[in-house]
Scaffold this motif. Structure first.
Motif, short mmCIF file in Angstrom:
data_model
loop_
_atom_site.label_atom_id
_atom_site.label_comp_id
_atom_site.label_asym_id
_atom_site.label_seq_id
_atom_site.Cartn_x
_atom_site.Cartn_y
_atom_site.Cartn_z
N THR A 146 0.82 -1.21 0.00
CA THR A 146 0.00 0.00 0.00
C THR A 146 0.86 1.25 0.00
O THR A 146 0.60 2.21 -0.75
CB THR A 146 -0.91 -0.01 1.23
OG1 THR A 146 -1.70 -1.19 1.22
CG2 THR A 146 -1.84 1.20 1.23
N GLN A 154 2.56 1.64 -3.53
CA GLN A 154 1.64 1.97 -4.60
C GLN A 154 1.07 3.38 -4.42
O GLN A 154 0.85 4.09 -5.40
CB GLN A 154 0.51 0.93 -4.66
CG GLN A 154 1.05 -0.44 -5.10
CD GLN A 154 0.00 -1.53 -5.06
OE1 GLN A 154 -1.19 -1.24 -5.02
NE2 GLN A 154 0.43 -2.77 -5.05
N HIS A 166 1.46 6.54 -7.13
CA HIS A 166 0.46 7.50 -7.61
C HIS A 166 0.91 8.93 -7.36
O HIS A 166 0.70 9.81 -8.20
CB HIS A 166 -0.88 7.24 -6.89
CG HIS A 166 -1.72 6.20 -7.57
ND1 HIS A 166 -1.31 4.91 -7.70
CD2 HIS A 166 -2.94 6.28 -8.16
CE1 HIS A 166 -2.25 4.22 -8.34
NE2 HIS A 166 -3.25 5.03 -8.63
N ASP A 192 -5.49 2.48 -14.52
CA ASP A 192 -6.22 2.43 -13.27
C ASP A 192 -7.58 1.78 -13.50
O ASP A 192 -8.19 1.91 -14.56
CB ASP A 192 -6.41 3.84 -12.70
CG ASP A 192 -5.10 4.45 -12.23
OD1 ASP A 192 -4.19 3.68 -11.87
OD2 ASP A 192 -4.99 5.69 -12.25
N GLY A 193 -8.07 1.06 -12.48
CA GLY A 193 -9.38 0.44 -12.57
C GLY A 193 -9.28 -1.06 -12.76
O GLY A 193 -8.27 -1.70 -12.43
N HIS A 218 -7.46 -5.34 -9.84
CA HIS A 218 -8.11 -4.08 -9.50
C HIS A 218 -6.97 -3.09 -9.19
O HIS A 218 -6.36 -3.15 -8.13
CB HIS A 218 -9.05 -4.25 -8.32
CG HIS A 218 -10.17 -5.20 -8.62
ND1 HIS A 218 -11.43 -4.78 -8.98
CD2 HIS A 218 -10.21 -6.56 -8.66
CE1 HIS A 218 -12.20 -5.83 -9.20
NE2 HIS A 218 -11.48 -6.92 -9.00
N GLN A 228 -5.47 0.09 -8.16
CA GLN A 228 -5.78 1.24 -7.34
C GLN A 228 -4.58 1.45 -6.40
O GLN A 228 -3.52 0.89 -6.64
CB GLN A 228 -7.07 1.00 -6.56
CG GLN A 228 -7.10 -0.35 -5.87
CD GLN A 228 -8.49 -0.78 -5.46
OE1 GLN A 228 -9.43 -0.03 -5.61
NE2 GLN A 228 -8.61 -1.98 -4.91
N ALA A 229 -4.75 2.27 -5.36
CA ALA A 229 -3.63 2.49 -4.45
C ALA A 229 -3.14 1.17 -3.87
O ALA A 229 -1.93 0.92 -3.79
CB ALA A 229 -4.05 3.45 -3.33
N GLU A 230 -4.07 0.29 -3.52
CA GLU A 230 -3.71 -1.07 -3.11
C GLU A 230 -4.20 -2.04 -4.18
O GLU A 230 -5.39 -2.12 -4.47
CB GLU A 230 -4.35 -1.41 -1.76
CG GLU A 230 -3.97 -2.79 -1.26
CD GLU A 230 -4.60 -3.11 0.09
OE1 GLU A 230 -4.41 -4.24 0.58
OE2 GLU A 230 -5.27 -2.22 0.65
#
Length: 589
Positions: A22, A25, A29, A52-53, A80, A82-84
Motif C-alpha cells: 500500500t 503503490q 500514484h 487504473d481500474g 483491480h 488502485q492504491a492497493e
C-alpha cells in the motif's frame, strides 16, 4: 485436478507484505508514474502498462491484457488497479495461484509490488516503472504546434512530425510510452483526437524519417501496443509557405504512407483489416491474403512486412504466374555453376536473397505441383537447396502469399497441395472488393489523380462534381487497379485541367457485377470468370484491341496470360487466329 504450475527456483522477488504494498503503490500514484505487468509464459515474455481500474486478464482478444498461454482461460483473472492492488480469479478452469495458494473464485486478495502470481503456465508480476503519467512536453492546440514548427530558426532547421494512431491502448498509456522518445529541447507531443497523437522530433534530416517511424513502432510494440504510424518532414519555410496544407494534414485522415504505396482507409471493413494486420504483423506466422484481382493484395502484403520486426530487411516479391514453370525452381531456389547448360556462375534464389525478411508469393494458386512440393519443404525445414547443390542452405524468412483463387476448392480437386495450403494459411486476410467499400472510391481517386499528375508532369488536375458521381456509381469489377488505370488514362488524354465524366471513358454499366470471392465465382477478369455474354464480350474486345495478341490482352486486363488462355477455352471463345483479329502472331502468307 488442475496442477500447480512450475515456479522457477530463482528470479522470484521476495514477497512484500500488504502494508508495504500500500505504501509503495500510494507513492507510485503521488510520483505520477505507472505500474507494469510483466508476463513470462510458454510462448515468451511480454510487458504491459496497467491503467487504473479493472484490468481483465485472459486468452480472449476481448481481455484488457491478453495472456498467450493455452492453459489460460478466455476470461481468467482480474486485477483491480488502485492504491492497493487486488487480485481475483474469474472462475478459470486451471485456477489463479498467489504463491502456492489457489484463489477461490471471485475472492479478492491484496497483491504487493514484486509478488508473483500464476495463470496456467505463465508467471506474472507487477512492478513500478519510471514512465511518467503525463508528458511534460505536451502541447494543447494546433496553434502551439504551428508556433513550435516555425520556431526552429532558419530554413535549414528540420523537424520530423510523426502521426500515431494507437489501437486499443488508452491515451495515458501511449503518452507514457512515447514520452520517453522525446529528448530534444524542441520536441513535443499533441493529442489531435483521443486516438491520434502527433510527435515532433527536432534536429533530424529527411533521411531519418524511416528510422524515427521504426523507433516509435518498436517502442510501442515493446509494451504490447500496436499503432498506425506515418511521418512528414518539415522546415519552417515549408510551414510558412503552405500553412493551410500543413494544418489540413494535422486535422484530416491522410493516407497511410508505406515505402511501396499509399493506403486509403475509410471503410469500416478496411479499418478492421488494418487493425488485424497491426496485431498479426509482429507475430512469426505466415499470412495468406485473399481477394479479387486489383483489390490491393500486394499493398496489404507490404503493410504486413512494414509493420513487422523484419521491416528493415528485404521484401522480395514473386508473381508465380509470370515465371515459366521451367524457370520457377531456379528463380526460387537458385542454382550452382554447371547445374545446367548456360549456368556459368552460381546464382542465389529469391528465398536466399530475402533472408531475414519477407517473401511475397503473389498468385500462389498458379504454382505448379512440382514446385509446390519443394516450396513445402523450404517452409517446413527453413532450408533451401539450389539446383545442382548437394548441401542445403538455412534461411530465415516469413512467407506471405496471395491469390484470387478458391484454394480449398483447388485442394479438393488436387491442383494445390493440402499440406502447403495449411503451411501458408497461418492467418488469412480477406481484402473486400472496391464495390463493397464505396466510401474509399473518392479518396482513392484523388490519390491516384495526384500521383498521376506528378508522374506525367501535367500540372494540377481536378474532378468535376459529376465525375466524382460517375466514379462512385461505377461497380469497378477491376477494383482499385482499374480505378487507377482509368484515372491515369484520363490525365494523359484530357487536355483540360478539369476532368469531366466523358473523359473517364468508363465501360457500359450493363455488365453484371461479379460475385464475391468464395461464392463460386471470382472477379470476371481474373480466376474462373462467370460464363456470361458480358464477360465473353469483355475478353473478345480486349483481344480485338490488342490485335489478337494474348500477352498484351492479358496485361491490359491485369491477369496472367495462362489465366486468359483458360478463360478463352472456358467461355467458348474462338482462338484469336479465328476471331478476326489476326491471331496472336502474324503469319507469313
Amino acid at each position: 485436478m488442475p496442477r500447480t504450475p512450475h515456479r522457477p527456483p530463482s528470479g522470484k522477488a521476495a514477497p512484500v507484505g500488504p502494508a508495504t504494498a500500500t505504501t509503495l503503490q500510494a507513492q507510485d500514484h503521488l510520483d505520477g508514474t505507472l505500474r507494469a505487468l510483466y508476463i513470462t509464459g510458454p510462448k515468451g515474455g511480454a510487458r504491459h502498462l496497467l491503467p487504473d481500474g479493472l484490468v481483465r486478464l485472459g486468452r480472449s482478444q476481448e481481455s484488457t491484457i491478453v495472456v498467450d498461454d493455452p492453459r489460460v482461460s478466455r476470461c481468467h483473472a482480474a486485477l483491480h488497479v488502485q492504491a492497493e492492488m487486488m487480485l481475483s480469479d474469474l472462475e478459470s478452469a486451471n485456477g489463479t495461484f498467489l504463491g502456492s495458494e489457489r484463489l477461490p473464485a471471485g475472492e479478492e486478495r491484496p497483491l504487493a509490488p514484486g509478488q508473483t502470481f500464476f495463470l496456467g503456465d505463465s508467471a506474472l508480476v507487477v512492478r513500478p516503472t519510471s514512465l511518467k503519467r503525463r508528458c511534460e512536453r505536451r502541447l494543447s492546440s494546433f496553434e502551439q504546434v504551428r508556433d513550435r514548427l516555425l520556431s526552429q530558426g532558419d530554413a535549414t532547421a528540420r523537424m520530423i512530425v510523426i502521426n500515431v494512431r494507437p489501437h486499443r491502448a488508452e491515451p495515458p498509456m501511449v503518452e507514457a510510452i512515447l514520452g520517453e522518445i522525446l529528448g530534444g529541447d524542441g520536441d513535443w507531443m499533441w493529442w489531435a483526437r483521443p486516438r491520434q497523437v502527433f510527435l515532433g522530433i527536432t534536429g533530424s534530416s529527411e533521411a531519418d524519417v524511416p528510422r524515427c517511424e521504426r523507433i516509435v513502432v518498436q517502442q510501442l510494440l515493446s509494451w504490447g501496443v500496436t499503432a498506425d504510424v506515418e511521418s512528414r518532414h518539415f522546415t519552417p519555410e515549408q510551414v510558412e509557405r503552405a500553412g493551410d496544407a500543413v494544418r489540413a494534414w494535422f486535422e484530416s485522415d491522410a493516407p497511410l504512407a508505406l515505402d511501396r504505396d499509399d493506403v486509403v482507409i475509410r471503410d469500416p471493413a478496411m479499418a478492421a483489416l488494418h487493425h488485424t494486420i497491426a496485431r498479426i504483423a509482429p507475430a512469426p506466422v505466415n499470412v495468406l491474403i485473399l481477394g479479387e484481382t486489383g483489390v490491393g493484395k500486394e499493398v496489404v502484403a507490404a503493410m504486413v512486412h512494414e509493420r513487422s520486426t523484419r521491416a528493415a530487411l528485404p521484401f522480395v516479391r514473386l508473381n508465380c504466374a509470370s515465371v515459366p514453370e521451367a524457370l520457377l525452381e531456379s528463380e526460387l531456389f537458385g542454382y550452382e555453376r554447371g547445374a545446367f547448360t548456360g549456368a556459368t556462375a552460381s546464382k542465389p534464389g529469391l528465398l536466399e536473397t530475402a533472408d531475414g525478411g519477407t517473401v511475397f508469393l503473389d498468385e500462389v494458386g498458379e504454382l505448379p505441383l512440382s514446385v509446390q512440393a519443394k516450396m513445402l519443404r523450404a517452409i517446413e525445414s527453413r532450408e533451401t537447396m539450389r539446383v545442382g547443390a548437394v548441401k542445403p542452405r538455412s534461411i530465415d524468412v516469413r512467407f506471405v502469399a496471395a491469390t484470387n483463387r478458391d484454394l480449398p476448392a483447388e485442394v479438393a480437386e488436387g491442383r494445390f497441395r493440402r499440406d502447403l495450403y495449411y503451411r501458408l494459411n497461418g492467418v488469412t486476410l480477406l481484402v473486400p472488393p472496391l464495390r463493397e467499400r464505396p466510401s474509399e472510391i473518392e479518396p482513392l481517386a484523388r490519390l491516384f489523380l495526384r500521383n498521376a499528375c506528378a508522374r506525367f508532369d501535367t500540372g494540377e488536375r481536378t474532378f468535376a462534381p459529376a465525375t466524382l458521381e460517375a466514379l462512385i456509381g461505377y461497380p469497378w469489377p477491376g477494383n482499385a487497379r482499374e480505378l487507377r488505370n482509368v484515372i491515369e488514362r484520363a490525365v494523359l488524354l484530357t487536355p483540360e485541367n478539369r476532368i469531366e465524366p466523358a473523359d473517364l471513358r468508363l465501360p457500359s454499366p450493363d455488365a453484371r457485377t461479379p460475385e464475391p470471392l468464395g461464392s463460386g465465382t471470382v472477379n470476371g477478369v481474373d480466376g474462373e470468370a462467370s460464363d456470361t455474354d458480358s464477360e465473353r464480350e469483355r475478353l473478345r474486345q480486349a483481344l480485338l484491341l490488342c490485335g489478337g495478341n494474348q500477352s498484351r490482352a492479358a496485361k491490359m486486363l491485369g491477369i496472367p496470360r495462362r489465366t486468359l488462355v483458360r478463360q478463352i477455352a472456358r467461355l467458348g471463345l474462338p482462338r484469336p487466329r479465328e476471331s478476326g483479329a489476326g491471331g496472336s502472331r502474324s503469319s507469313k502468307p
